[in-house]
Design an enzyme around this catalytic site. Structure first.
Site: not given
Lengths: 426, 426
Positions: A279, A300, A414
């Protein structure tokens, strides 16, 4: 208390007088608050300037929660969630509720099944709610809080208000107004500290203290880090060194950083780190993509890709020197599993070998590596480490000429939601 | 039962007669077992060919475990771990031990503290151990099993053997020899099915059945997928479409795939997916780097990077059409949280809006997206989805001219460890 940093190549060859000058400028600009985003540099001296009074108030509140509640529900998302989650997970002991109080997180996602079962789970248990939102208007935690507030009012009636604690902005926001109207206890998110840098404020400290951990030690570790890493000496400051390494790797086409740890309990610290760096740096089409793995298990899984996929990634190991509890592999009579060659080896020692073996194997495959080593996992060392990352992150972003403290891109989804759902202001 | 796939651009424009021919060749080569890695194509017809007898044996064993044990400890790593973990997590209900038997995983990492606390935790509980290792020699699970075997022998004496179940190779390996010597019950990992494709064999089925889930339905879903996706029609086969989209995005410089889900319980399914694709494709300096996020929470973490960081990533949403349990946001009298504009909206409906809002915001920022939608989360649909991914993964790797079924890079770190620890053979 120390953090050491290692690199698969020669660090000193990356240094130059120009770089030194650039680092000095960043340092001075931060100090004089003239750098980009200086309004959000409050975290820089926070550990040394946090008031004793605030710490006492948080401790007293936490103790009150612990004596009156079985469950603390912490409602928050992003920086209002990952800091305390990271610390609590790092310090918790597997398979033990190491405490009488259980901390449960909500509002970090929107999930009817989860909330419904949570409401059922807390029935019959004494509950306190801590809702954390700087703006006070972030939708996801607000939705969770609407349900929890209703529940608390139905259950506790007029005394519900004494079981709700709000951590939000000092001056504005819907959550602040609601808290004042209802008489909820309030803690403040400082104006000059952004969400992902807020773990040492009440945002992180209250849940951590309520979970039974020592926030005085956590802050002491951060304060030590503030002293140790608060200079721009590129030869002797591991936070600067980490930033320089990242910048050089980035410039050489290594655009994915994989943070690897052998301690499963550091998993949410890795998530916190991903938010911090992702961010802070992921702007203007720049930044290193932060990713994480847990070893051995992911050797793995993603191990194959890391060894032999596209060559655009580097690996940063987070290692722990000493572990409290360990087991040693014992000799077996029949050696049916053919493991006797490991007899006498502790599991932690095995992981240290595995670290070296993996780092070298991946390096042979073209993956440079950094190793950050801390002494041990406890409040002090975790506080120290988190501050180390914050400092390194600020330098990293500034070296990319990016403001480390805003997050303009988070608004885009948003805004779309608000439009689609016809939020009154939109 | 259906899986639908959407793409932010026009899918049909990616198609060509050459591509169709290539897909037909891949199909034919798989069918005739002449493709790279054909020795490991056993998964392809496994759902339709798994014997009723084996399914019954697994169910009977699972029921026996459930009636004699409180805890099943499953020891495995990578493909011997992530398949059953993914399915069990996807089907489990939050905050509920939905069953009398608890399944706990071990041996996926090497951790003294975890193992020590696990041994303490199971004291006083009745225990069965299922150790899973195809080769029988993978070090991490072997270490965990050495401790647990010792524990079981100390605790149960001569009847310990009846509480240990081994899932391993039919013909070779230390674990197989040990099982025969000690008289442990054995299940077989088929020779022609690799670890990451093994969830529908005893490797995955026994832990899933022991956890109380319906493996007959799981296999029925996989069988349905085998029928639906077992053709090379690039217009109507979502598995092929997914592979084609990935290839084209890869060729256009999108080298990171972010799998996004709004369902936290699909988190380990994402981990399984990361192994499947990362380990199948990440070879010869090729492949897409697989990464995952959980929304909404990671919109406030990696969201910024995805919106506005380096433009080399694409996003694949895994969406669920219908959810069993949900909550609806109710009108509030005082609207102190300013959320009344959401009244009447269910949380699942909110997430659907959030999906669209996010996909569009990220697309505006230069991130193409794919959306894979399943109808619901239950045994049948999860079985269907896992097979879908296996098929898509095989085509994806073949389109990159990579053998989807080996993992040569995983040996590199092992070899280093063996040398450093002076394993007798090395």
């Amino acid at each position: 208390m120390d953090i050491t940093i290692g690199f698969s190549d020669d660090y000193t060859q990356l240094l130059s007088p120009e770089l030194e000058k650039r680092l000095e400028t960043i340092y001075n600009d931060m100090k004089s608050k003239t750098a980009f985003g200086s309004d959000y540099l409050g975290w820089l001296n926070w550990p040394s300037s946090i008031s004793q009074e605030l710490l006492e108030e948080i401790k007293t509140t936490a103790n009150h929660i612990r004596s009156t509640s079985d469950v603390l529900i912490v409602i928050g998302i992003g920086g209002s969630y990952l800091g305390s989650k990271a610390v609590i997970e790092a310090l918790s002991i597997p398979f033990e509720k190491n405490d009488s109080l259980e901390v449960i997180f909500a509002g970090h996602s929107v999930n009817g099944s989860y909330l419904k079962k949570l409401l059922k789970y807390i029935d019959g248990k004494e509950v306190t709610v801590n809702v954390i939102s700087k703006s006070g208007t972030t939708t996801e935690p607000a939705i969770a809080f609407r349900f929890l507030r209703q529940y608390m009012e139905n259950r506790y009636g007029s005394s519900a208000a004494s079981r709700i604690i709000v951590t939000t902005d000092q001056e504005k926001g819907a959550l602040r107004s609601l808290a004042i109207e209802q008489g909820y206890k309030r803690f403040v998110v400082p104006n000059d500290i952004g969400g992902r840098y807020s773990v040492f404020t009440a945002v992180g400290l209250l849940p951590i203290a309520a979970a039974g951990f020592n926030i005085i030690e956590l802050i002491a570790g951060a304060k030590k880090a503030e002293e140790q890493f608060g200079h721009f000496d590129m030869h002797n400051n591991p936070a600067i060194q980490y930033a320089v390494l990242r910048k050089r790797l980035h410039d050489n086409g290594y655009i994915i950083e994989i943070m690897a740890s052998f301690e499963e309990r550091l998993k949410y610290l890795q998530e916190w780190w991903k938010q911090l760096f992702g961010e802070s740096e992921g702007k203007n089409k720049k930044g290193i993509f932060p990713s994480s793995v847990q070893y051995s298990t992911d050797l793995h899984s993603l191990g194959q890709y890391i060894q032999d996929g596209q060559r655009n990634l580097f690996e940063t190991f987070l290692m722990v020197k000493n572990i409290d509890e360990d087991l040693t592999i014992l000799e077996s009579n029949n050696n049916g599993d053919e493991l006797n060659y490991l007899s006498g080896l502790s599991l932690h020692a095995f992981n240290k070998v595995c670290h070296e073996a993996t780092a070298n194997a991946h390096l042979d495959g073209g993956v440079p590596h950094i190793t950050i080593t801390i002494d041990q996992i406890d409040e002090m060392h975790i506080g120290h480490l988190l501050y180390f990352y914050m400092m390194a992150c600020a330098y990293s972003a500034y070296l990319l000429e990016i403001n480390p403290f805003d997050q303009p891109g988070v608004e885009a989804y948003k805004t779309n939601i608000f439009k689609m759902l016809k939020k009154p202001v939109y």
